[in-house]
Design a protein around this motif. Structure first.
Motif, mmCIF file in Angstrom:
data_model
loop_
_atom_site.group_PDB
_atom_site.id
_atom_site.type_symbol
_atom_site.label_atom_id
_atom_site.label_comp_id
_atom_site.label_asym_id
_atom_site.label_seq_id
_atom_site.Cartn_x
_atom_site.Cartn_y
_atom_site.Cartn_z
ATOM 1 N N ARG A 1 9.171 22.861 -0.351
ATOM 2 C CA ARG A 1 8.944 21.723 -1.237
ATOM 3 C C ARG A 1 8.065 22.080 -2.440
ATOM 4 N NH1 ARG A 1 9.217 16.356 1.499
ATOM 5 N NH2 ARG A 1 10.160 16.636 3.535
ATOM 6 N N LEU A 2 7.306 23.167 -2.347
ATOM 7 C CA LEU A 2 6.443 23.540 -3.464
ATOM 8 C C LEU A 2 7.285 24.078 -4.624
ATOM 9 C CD1 LEU A 2 3.521 25.390 -1.637
ATOM 10 C CD2 LEU A 2 3.361 23.215 -2.867
ATOM 11 N N PRO A 3 6.966 23.701 -5.860
ATOM 12 C CA PRO A 3 7.669 24.284 -7.009
ATOM 13 C C PRO A 3 7.542 25.804 -6.997
ATOM 14 C CG PRO A 3 6.325 22.411 -7.688
ATOM 15 C CD PRO A 3 5.956 22.701 -6.261
ATOM 16 N N HIS A 4 8.627 26.498 -7.300
ATOM 17 C CA HIS A 4 8.646 27.958 -7.220
ATOM 18 C C HIS A 4 8.227 28.604 -8.533
ATOM 19 C CE1 HIS A 4 10.511 28.718 -3.249
ATOM 20 N NE2 HIS A 4 10.986 27.493 -3.428
ATOM 21 N N CYS A 5 7.620 29.797 -8.401
ATOM 22 C CA CYS A 5 7.325 30.609 -9.583
ATOM 23 C C CYS A 5 8.638 31.159 -10.129
ATOM 24 C CB CYS A 5 6.413 31.776 -9.215
ATOM 25 S SG CYS A 5 4.760 31.284 -8.691
ATOM 26 N N SER A 6 8.711 31.282 -11.421
ATOM 27 C CA SER A 6 9.912 31.853 -12.034
ATOM 28 C C SER A 6 9.549 33.167 -12.704
ATOM 29 C CB SER A 6 10.500 30.877 -13.060
ATOM 30 O OG SER A 6 9.554 30.568 -14.057
ATOM 31 N N GLY A 7 10.173 34.216 -12.268
ATOM 32 C CA GLY A 7 9.940 35.499 -12.911
ATOM 33 C C GLY A 7 8.960 36.375 -12.156
ATOM 34 N N LYS A 8 9.163 37.702 -12.279
ATOM 35 C CA LYS A 8 8.336 38.672 -11.574
ATOM 36 C C LYS A 8 6.888 38.628 -12.061
ATOM 37 C CE LYS A 8 9.983 42.742 -10.551
ATOM 38 N NZ LYS A 8 10.450 44.153 -10.618
ATOM 39 N N PHE A 9 6.684 38.423 -13.355
ATOM 40 C CA PHE A 9 5.321 38.423 -13.894
ATOM 41 C C PHE A 9 4.496 37.289 -13.277
ATOM 42 C CE2 PHE A 9 2.211 36.807 -16.974
ATOM 43 C CZ PHE A 9 1.421 37.941 -17.135
ATOM 44 N N GLN A 10 5.088 36.088 -13.188
ATOM 45 C CA GLN A 10 4.373 34.954 -12.610
ATOM 46 C C GLN A 10 4.026 35.205 -11.151
ATOM 47 O OE1 GLN A 10 6.619 31.322 -13.334
ATOM 48 N NE2 GLN A 10 5.185 30.772 -14.949
ATOM 49 N N LYS A 11 4.935 35.841 -10.413
ATOM 50 C CA LYS A 11 4.671 36.131 -9.011
ATOM 51 C C LYS A 11 3.513 37.113 -8.860
ATOM 52 C CE LYS A 11 9.357 35.207 -7.372
ATOM 53 N NZ LYS A 11 10.590 35.747 -6.746
ATOM 54 N N VAL A 12 3.503 38.138 -9.693
ATOM 55 C CA VAL A 12 2.408 39.121 -9.649
ATOM 56 C C VAL A 12 1.096 38.457 -10.057
ATOM 57 C CG1 VAL A 12 1.505 41.245 -10.662
ATOM 58 C CG2 VAL A 12 3.924 41.085 -10.015
ATOM 59 N N VAL B 1 -2.401 38.175 -7.865
ATOM 60 C CA VAL B 1 -3.692 38.667 -8.378
ATOM 61 C C VAL B 1 -4.717 37.537 -8.413
ATOM 62 C CG1 VAL B 1 -4.868 39.590 -10.411
ATOM 63 C CG2 VAL B 1 -2.649 40.536 -9.700
ATOM 64 N N ASP B 2 -4.298 36.358 -8.892
ATOM 65 C CA ASP B 2 -5.198 35.207 -8.947
ATOM 66 C C ASP B 2 -5.701 34.831 -7.552
ATOM 67 O OD1 ASP B 2 -6.288 32.540 -10.099
ATOM 68 O OD2 ASP B 2 -4.875 31.899 -8.546
ATOM 69 N N PHE B 3 -4.806 34.860 -6.577
ATOM 70 C CA PHE B 3 -5.190 34.504 -5.215
ATOM 71 C C PHE B 3 -6.234 35.484 -4.678
ATOM 72 C CE2 PHE B 3 -4.430 34.915 -0.578
ATOM 73 C CZ PHE B 3 -4.857 33.659 -0.200
ATOM 74 N N GLU B 4 -5.990 36.770 -4.862
ATOM 75 C CA GLU B 4 -6.945 37.766 -4.374
ATOM 76 C C GLU B 4 -8.304 37.615 -5.058
ATOM 77 O OE1 GLU B 4 -6.618 39.799 -1.879
ATOM 78 O OE2 GLU B 4 -4.593 39.053 -1.486
ATOM 79 N N LEU B 5 -8.286 37.358 -6.361
ATOM 80 C CA LEU B 5 -9.556 37.175 -7.078
ATOM 81 C C LEU B 5 -10.289 35.933 -6.593
ATOM 82 C CD1 LEU B 5 -8.474 38.081 -10.732
ATOM 83 C CD2 LEU B 5 -9.937 39.420 -9.205
ATOM 84 N N SER B 6 -9.541 34.850 -6.345
ATOM 85 C CA SER B 6 -10.183 33.611 -5.879
ATOM 86 C C SER B 6 -10.802 33.807 -4.501
ATOM 87 C CB SER B 6 -9.169 32.462 -5.849
ATOM 88 O OG SER B 6 -8.185 32.651 -4.837
ATOM 89 N N GLN B 7 -10.164 34.618 -3.648
ATOM 90 C CA GLN B 7 -10.722 34.889 -2.330
ATOM 91 C C GLN B 7 -11.973 35.749 -2.420
ATOM 92 O OE1 GLN B 7 -8.865 33.315 0.490
ATOM 93 N NE2 GLN B 7 -8.529 32.468 -1.530
ATOM 94 N N GLY B 8 -11.961 36.665 -3.373
ATOM 95 C CA GLY B 8 -13.092 37.575 -3.512
ATOM 96 C C GLY B 8 -14.369 36.893 -3.953
ATOM 97 N N ARG B 9 -14.238 35.694 -4.516
ATOM 98 C CA ARG B 9 -15.430 34.972 -4.984
ATOM 99 C C ARG B 9 -16.086 34.158 -3.873
ATOM 100 N NH1 ARG B 9 -12.160 34.445 -9.763
ATOM 101 N NH2 ARG B 9 -11.293 32.458 -9.052
ATOM 102 N N LEU B 10 -15.499 34.153 -2.680
ATOM 103 C CA LEU B 10 -16.031 33.337 -1.592
ATOM 104 C C LEU B 10 -17.073 34.117 -0.798
ATOM 105 C CD1 LEU B 10 -12.656 31.836 -0.370
ATOM 106 C CD2 LEU B 10 -14.390 30.710 -1.794
ATOM 107 N N VAL B 11 -18.280 33.569 -0.747
ATOM 108 C CA VAL B 11 -19.370 34.226 -0.031
ATOM 109 C C VAL B 11 -20.030 33.204 0.886
ATOM 110 C CG1 VAL B 11 -21.562 35.433 -0.226
ATOM 111 C CG2 VAL B 11 -19.767 35.806 -1.939
ATOM 112 N N GLY B 12 -20.194 33.563 2.132
ATOM 113 C CA GLY B 12 -20.880 32.700 3.085
ATOM 114 C C GLY B 12 -21.514 33.545 4.165
#
Length: 509
Positions: free
Chosen positions: A223-234, A238-249
């Motif tokens: 049901r989630l709108p899909h990314c279009s194109g290889k660049f958007q997927k990459v 990258v955005d997901f990994e960076l967002s996870q890296g900012r989490l500190v607890g």
């Protein structure tokens, strides 16, 4: 002669569904329950009427009536084999409707508390063949004290209802919407015969003609709108990994291992006057009660134990993804799981003076982080990447567990915070399930023949798990804490729980 229905529906589980199904196999980890206490007249709760309503809902929401077939770790399927007639549909609903009778020796409340305890800690009620059921408890020994019958009406009695489902077929919003629809139908002016006619028509629309275009509700990922194109997927990865890296607890409850899991759910309800005071105070500081509860937990923990004030306190919560989903044109059911997760990170130190100012500052920080998570332009891609990570991890752990042939290892499922990466320091203290104002879902005026007065919710948990619930219902603020009382260092959770309420008394009440 048994009539065969040629319709056979199935689809593969999505990543999020898989992440919940695989850990549930051994002992029902994350099986949900919704408990509602209410008063009604016996004729409203006649079994034939209740069964008809339950059968109608199971028709409207097919995942409730499905089973799960696992062909491989990457091929797990919902399967629906519709019944060949309305009568067979009703029979199946009755098989998944369990009545429990209270006794004069035990109060109904205590009796039902034992049923909840059995659901949470006893043998599993649900299974891959039974994804949902209703348990109804009644005791006609005593009339309800909450409703005074009029001269022309029958006596009202107290009842308790438990709506039980696996987590991989739905989330809290589905549970509550279903309960509202259940009571609305049950309390309607339709006679039992008219409800049966309704059931027959619902069955005819879906299964009376084998060529009817029907389907099972789609998964979150479909049901989630899909990314279009290889660049958007990459870019999304990258955005997901960076967002996870900012989490500190760096804070967590010290755990004990080797004990049998035992989940308890202590619950406190504040009366309407105190609830109004809390809500008014939060509004005056431009925060919701949900944001305030993050700050309350932060302060309560720092008053309980603080091994390293240099590290922040991280908490996680569910993110409702329904506003972002594409429409499922072949199925209008709301029974499917549609959640992702986000984290709130607050300071790990507590000043000795001006705690009130600190509290409101941290409540606003929690609000900002919650808003940033839900309004982020990458929320859809992050949720998709998170679901994939959770699904892949669940498969890896399931393969490992099955390889060991050790059923107990299946209980050690990943925490609800999918955003917690195994890179220290990135530890979550606690999860918060903040359901908001449930009186916006329960249309009390629509079921005048039923008077709801209490609501609790929870799930069968893995060993060492903990989840705090906060919501308003019937005008009251409810706070509950589901946790494994044998999974933590003795006394520490109880101290934290006491500090939650002493902090609320000091800062909100």
């Amino acid at each position: 002669m048994r009539i065969h229905n040629p319709i056979h529906l199935e689809r593969r589980l999505g990543d999020t569904e898989t992440s919940y199904f695989l850990p549930s196999r051994a002992s029902g980890v994350n099986d949900m329950y919704l408990h509602l206490g209410f008063s009604a007249q016996p004729r409203t709760l006649a079994r034939d009427r209740v069964a008809l309503v339950w059968a109608i809902l199971r028709l409207k929401h097919p995942l409730l009536a499905c089973c799960v077939e696992m062909h491989s770790y990457n091929d797990i399927r919902f399967v629906l084999k519709p019944h060949a007639s309305p009568e067979a549909t009703l029979y199946s609903a009755n098989e998944n409707l369990l009545y429990r009778q209270g006794t004069t020796a035990v109060s109904l409340h205590l009796f039902f508390s034992e049923l909840i305890d059995s659901y949470l800690n006893g043998p599993r009620t649900l299974s891959a063949e039974r994804l949902s059921c209703i348990i109804l408890s009644e005791d006609h020994s005593y009339a309800s004290e909450s409703v005074i019958p009029s001269a022309e009406s029958d006596t009202w009695f107290d009842y308790d209802l438990l709506l039980c489902t696996t987590h991989f077929i739905g989330d809290g919003m589905a549970l509550h919407q279903c309960a509202n629809d259940f009571f609305t139908l049950l309390s309607s002016k339709q006679s039992t015969g008219e409800l049966y006619d309704f059931l027959k028509e619902e069955w005819r629309i879906r299964f009376g003609n084998q060529y009817t275009e029907i389907s099972l509700p789609k998964s979150l990922e479909e049901r989630l709108p899909h990314c279009s194109g290889k660049f958007q997927k990459v870019a999304s990865m990258v955005d997901f990994e960076l967002s996870q890296g900012r989490l500190v607890g760096g804070h967590s409850f010290p755990r004990r291992k080797g004990n049998d899991r035992r989940t308890v759910v202590p619950t406190v309800a504040f009366d309407e006057d105190r609830t109004k005071k809390v809500l008014k105070l939060c509004k005056s500081h431009d925060v919701s009660i949900s944001s305030a509860l993050f700050a309350i937990c932060n302060i309560a923990w720092l008053r309980t134990r603080n091994d390293d004030p240099r590290l922040p306190v991280m908490m996680y919560s569910a993110l409702n993804m329904r506003p972002y989903l594409l429409q499922d044109v072949l199925n209008d059911s709301y029974w499917f799981i549609a959640i992702s997760y986000f984290n709130v990170v607050l300071p790990g130190f507590l000043p000795t003076t001006d705690v009130e100012r600190t509290f409101w500052h941290r409540a606003r920080a929690a609000k900002e982080q919650s808003t940033r998570a839900s309004k982020n332009r990458m929320v859809i891609s992050r949720s998709r990447e998170m679901a994939k990570e959770r699904g892949d991890r669940a498969i890896r752990w399931a393969i490992e567990d099955d390889g060991k042939m050790n059923a107990k290892s299946c209980v050690s499922s990943p925490p609800l915070a999918a955003t917690i990466i195994e890179k220290p320091p990135s530890t979550a203290l606690i999860g918060l399930s903040l359901l908001g104002n449930l009186d916006g879902i329960y249309k009390h005026a629509a079921f005048s023949q039923i008077k709801l007065h209490s609501l609790t919710t929870g799930s069968r948990q893995r060993a060492g798990a903990m989840l705090l619930f906060g919501y308003t219902f019937v005008g009251k603020l409810w706070i509950s804490l589901g946790y494994d009382e044998n999974g933590f260092e003795k006394g520490i959770v109880e101290t934290f729980w006491n500090n939650v309420f002493s902090s609320m008394e000091e800062l909100l009440l």
